[in-house]
Design a protein around this motif. Structure first.
Motif, mmCIF file in Angstrom:
data_model
loop_
_atom_site.group_PDB
_atom_site.id
_atom_site.type_symbol
_atom_site.label_atom_id
_atom_site.label_comp_id
_atom_site.label_asym_id
_atom_site.label_seq_id
_atom_site.Cartn_x
_atom_site.Cartn_y
_atom_site.Cartn_z
ATOM 1 N N UNK A 63 -9.835 0.519 2.144
ATOM 2 C CA UNK A 63 -8.723 -0.204 1.512
ATOM 3 C C UNK A 63 -7.684 0.779 0.994
ATOM 4 N N UNK A 64 -8.157 1.849 0.366
ATOM 5 C CA UNK A 64 -7.250 2.840 -0.218
ATOM 6 C C UNK A 64 -6.471 3.591 0.851
ATOM 7 N N UNK A 65 -7.093 3.844 1.998
ATOM 8 C CA UNK A 65 -6.378 4.511 3.089
ATOM 9 C C UNK A 65 -5.163 3.690 3.514
ATOM 10 N N UNK A 66 -5.368 2.408 3.763
ATOM 11 C CA UNK A 66 -4.259 1.556 4.211
ATOM 12 C C UNK A 66 -3.235 1.384 3.085
ATOM 13 N N UNK A 67 -3.722 1.245 1.845
ATOM 14 C CA UNK A 67 -2.803 1.082 0.708
ATOM 15 C C UNK A 67 -1.878 2.283 0.551
ATOM 16 N N UNK A 68 -2.440 3.484 0.647
ATOM 17 C CA UNK A 68 -1.625 4.692 0.485
ATOM 18 C C UNK A 68 -0.636 4.852 1.622
ATOM 19 N N UNK A 69 -1.029 4.477 2.823
ATOM 20 C CA UNK A 69 -0.109 4.550 3.955
ATOM 21 C C UNK A 69 1.103 3.651 3.708
ATOM 22 N N UNK A 70 0.861 2.450 3.173
ATOM 23 C CA UNK A 70 1.977 1.553 2.840
ATOM 24 C C UNK A 70 2.787 2.128 1.683
#
Length: 315
Positions: A63-70
């Protein structure tokens, strides 16, 4: 004008970005279970990439990977389209759980049923509204409770495109992994799409190294697809693992490891021991093969037969 991308009735034109909330169901409390989908389109045509996390709601590293990318706006492509779904299993995320209310696993519920359980409804939506629109997907996961996975990318290596994407991602380990029945990855493959699974860290705990490896690998894939001009250079070449072996506890007791996840080990090397909690005995644990520790149980209390270490076998 090129045809717009339409997701759940929302039209996203070239050059636009949109956040789409899709209601999947309601709980007895009337609380909505929604999918939050961020879509970014470039002006120029190109491939469509899916970045998804939280298929198991307690796997927070993904979840954090995708959140940081956004957050850092890295999801905005130079060409093509990026679809980001940080949390697929919202119920599990809220309740620190891998599953949905009836105990079902979303990733064993594909292709789903629009009139089925919550897990089946989520799977049905993705199967009919997201997967047909993508070319490539990266689905981010972690190990289970108290069991950590060293950063690794899982795919079927005999598929040349899968193997190429895995090589471009440059994770520490590339695992040749057959399709799991009724999984997102298997369903996508049957539809001619390529979804690779990234694993790193353990559930409910952040692992910064695993998060960083996931982000950097994603940026390298985006560069390969023409979506970015630059991407980080990997600090190591990936090690390909075509087979793996689980070390299981031969008896119950307190597990003490002598190695760390990611370490190289040799056949018959003593990698830990299990001690009787009352001090009566201690038994040694040996590696069954030459390889690398790609998964490790962090719970010191183990029962006979428990998986305590995952060895990626060297070719």
């Amino acid at each position: 004008m090129r045809a717009p991308l339409i997701i759940s009735g929302k039209q996203i034109l070239p050059g636009e970005e949109a956040v789409i909330n899709v209601n999947i169901g309601k709980l007895p409390s009337h609380s909505s279970i929604d999918l939050n989908i961020t879509v970014a389109r470039a002006m120029e045509d190109g491939p469509t990439l899916l970045l998804s996390g939280g298929l198991h709601g307690d796997e927070v590293n993904g979840i954090e990977i995708v959140r940081r990318i956004i957050e850092h706006e890295w999801h905005r492509p130079k060409i093509g389209t990026v679809i980001c779904i940080p949390i697929i299993n919202m119920y599990g995320f809220i309740h620190f759980s891998r599953y949905v209310p009836d105990g079902k696993d979303v990733n064993r519920s594909f292709p789903g049923n629009k009139n089925g359980s919550l897990a089946s409804r989520v799977a049905h939506y993705l199967t009919h509204n997201i997967i047909p629109k993508i070319d490539v997907g990266l689905d981010f996961h972690t190990g289970g409770a108290e069991r950590t996975n060293f950063p690794q990318l899982r795919c079927v290596l005999k598929d040349e495109k899968n193997a190429k994407i895995a090589d471009v991602f440059q994770p520490p380990f590339i695992i040749n992994a057959p399709y799991r029945p009724k999984s997102l990855r298997q369903t996508a493959a049957r539809m001619g799409k390529h979804i690779l699974v990234y694993e790193g860290g353990e559930s409910t705990r952040f692992d910064e190294y695993a998060i960083e490896q996931g982000i950097e690998g994603t940026l390298r894939v985006m560069k390969y697809l023409g979506m970015r001009e630059r991407a980080p250079v990997a600090d190591r070449k990936p090690i390909t693992v075509k087979n793996s072996s689980w070390v299981r506890a031969k008896n119950s007791g307190i597990f003490h490891t002598l190695i760390a996840y990611g370490d190289e080990v040799h056949k018959n090397q003593i990698v830990g021991y299990i001690s009787d909690p009352f001090g009566a005995s201690k038994s040694r644990i040996k590696s069954p093969a030459n390889g690398y520790v790609i998964g490790l149980n962090h719970n010191p209390i183990v029962h006979q037969g428990d998986a305590i270490m995952h060895i990626g076998v060297k070719k």
